[in-house]
Design a protein around this motif. Structure first.
Motif, short mmCIF file in Angstrom:
data_model
loop_
_atom_site.label_atom_id
_atom_site.label_comp_id
_atom_site.label_asym_id
_atom_site.label_seq_id
_atom_site.Cartn_x
_atom_site.Cartn_y
_atom_site.Cartn_z
N ARG A 45 9.19 -43.72 6.35
CA ARG A 45 9.96 -42.94 7.32
C ARG A 45 10.12 -41.47 6.90
NH1 ARG A 45 16.07 -43.51 6.33
NH2 ARG A 45 16.22 -44.21 4.17
N ASP A 46 10.39 -41.21 5.62
CA ASP A 46 10.58 -39.83 5.19
C ASP A 46 9.26 -39.06 5.15
OD1 ASP A 46 13.35 -40.14 4.93
OD2 ASP A 46 13.24 -40.65 2.80
N MET A 47 8.19 -39.73 4.73
CA MET A 47 6.88 -39.09 4.71
C MET A 47 6.45 -38.67 6.11
SD MET A 47 4.63 -41.49 2.16
CE MET A 47 3.19 -40.42 2.25
N VAL A 48 6.60 -39.59 7.07
CA VAL A 48 6.16 -39.32 8.43
C VAL A 48 6.98 -38.19 9.04
CG1 VAL A 48 6.07 -40.30 10.76
CG2 VAL A 48 5.17 -41.60 8.80
N TYR A 49 8.27 -38.18 8.79
CA TYR A 49 9.12 -37.11 9.30
C TYR A 49 8.66 -35.76 8.74
CZ TYR A 49 13.16 -34.10 9.94
OH TYR A 49 13.97 -33.04 10.26
N LYS A 52 5.52 -34.56 10.33
CA LYS A 52 5.74 -34.05 11.69
C LYS A 52 6.27 -32.61 11.65
CE LYS A 52 7.63 -36.87 14.71
NZ LYS A 52 8.57 -37.91 15.25
N LEU A 53 6.92 -32.23 10.57
CA LEU A 53 7.40 -30.85 10.43
C LEU A 53 6.33 -29.90 9.89
CD1 LEU A 53 10.99 -31.32 8.87
CD2 LEU A 53 10.38 -30.91 11.27
N GLY A 54 5.17 -30.45 9.56
CA GLY A 54 4.08 -29.61 9.05
C GLY A 54 3.86 -29.69 7.56
N TRP A 55 4.61 -30.56 6.86
CA TRP A 55 4.41 -30.72 5.42
C TRP A 55 3.17 -31.56 5.15
CZ3 TRP A 55 7.74 -28.84 1.54
CH2 TRP A 55 8.90 -28.20 2.00
N GLU A 56 2.50 -31.27 4.04
CA GLU A 56 1.46 -32.15 3.51
C GLU A 56 2.19 -33.23 2.73
OE1 GLU A 56 -1.78 -31.96 0.00
OE2 GLU A 56 -1.86 -30.26 1.39
N ALA A 57 2.27 -34.42 3.30
CA ALA A 57 3.18 -35.46 2.81
C ALA A 57 2.45 -36.46 1.93
CB ALA A 57 3.84 -36.18 3.97
N HIS A 58 2.89 -36.54 0.68
CA HIS A 58 2.37 -37.50 -0.30
C HIS A 58 3.48 -38.46 -0.67
CE1 HIS A 58 -1.38 -35.21 -1.36
NE2 HIS A 58 -0.67 -34.26 -0.78
N GLY A 59 3.11 -39.69 -0.98
CA GLY A 59 4.11 -40.66 -1.40
C GLY A 59 3.45 -41.87 -2.02
N GLN A 78 1.17 -40.01 15.17
CA GLN A 78 0.04 -39.07 15.22
C GLN A 78 0.14 -37.98 14.14
OE1 GLN A 78 0.22 -38.00 19.45
NE2 GLN A 78 -1.39 -39.50 19.85
N VAL A 79 0.41 -38.43 12.91
CA VAL A 79 0.37 -37.51 11.76
C VAL A 79 -0.43 -38.16 10.64
CG1 VAL A 79 2.55 -36.34 12.29
CG2 VAL A 79 2.57 -38.40 10.85
N ASN A 80 -0.82 -37.35 9.67
CA ASN A 80 -1.53 -37.82 8.49
C ASN A 80 -0.59 -37.83 7.29
OD1 ASN A 80 -4.14 -38.13 9.68
ND2 ASN A 80 -4.36 -35.90 9.63
#
Length: 197
Positions: A45-49, A52-59, A78-80
């Protein structure tokens, strides 16, 4: 531990919901998106959020069931995301890799907690920040979530020591209402912590 979390996440329902931790959401507002790491990312949930804000999200998380649900959530929204299924003490990242490390209710035994928090500091870029919310020691006995061993719960003094060397901005123990999926419901005793490298 892996079996416990796989069993918890095998249900199609998102156990902690699909919305982000609201303290993290509040702290990300106004920050320039960069690279964020979410340890113990669970069902994503936190990664996807953040993505969606434009962060390159790793976890990462040790649960394959959590990974599968995180990837599904990212696809649905619809995010990576960049998710690794790995134990916290086997994962490694280059020094100074992340602008934010977001720790939402990630509790470890005390001997492992401090070592992991200090590893997180090494992964922060200069000017990067830790954003953490977890249960404080007054949570023991409450039904709104968290470990059942008091030494797994946080205190403001312990976090100040774990992240010594960073500039602490927030280090507050408080009671608040949690509304995060099925497993974080009701009044909880939490600690909210932010610090800048």
């Amino acid at each position: 531990m892996k079996a416990t979390w796989n069993e918890r996440y095998q249900n199609s329902t998102y156990q902690y919901g699909i919305n982000p931790n609201d303290f993290l959401s509040e702290q990300l507002q106004g920050l320039q998106p960069g690279r964020i790491l979410v340890p113990a990312a669970g069902e994503g949930r936190d990664m996807v959020y953040a993505a969606k804000l434009g962060w390159e999200a790793h976890g990462f998380d040790l649960s394959e069931q959590g990974e599968a649900k995180a990837i599904k959530l990212a696809r649905d929204q619809q995010v990576n995301i960049h998710f690794k299924c790995m134990d916290a003490f086997k994962i490694n990242y280059p020094l100074e890799s992340f602008d934010v490390i977001a720790l939402s209710f990630f509790h470890l035994p005390p001997d492992l907690r401090k070592a992991f928090h200090q590893r997180c500091v090494t992964w922060l870029k200069p000017g990067g920040r830790i954003i953490l919310e977890g249960f404080n020691k007054s949570q023991l006995g409450k039904t709104s979530g968290g470990p059942k061993q008091v030494d797994w719960l946080f205190s403001s003094q312990e976090l100040a020591e774990d992240f010594k060397g960073l500039t602490v901005q927030i280090n507050e123990e408080k009671d608040r209402l949690l509304d995060e999926g099925l497993l974080h419901q009701g009044i909880a005793s939490v600690i909210q912590f932010t610090a800048i490298n």
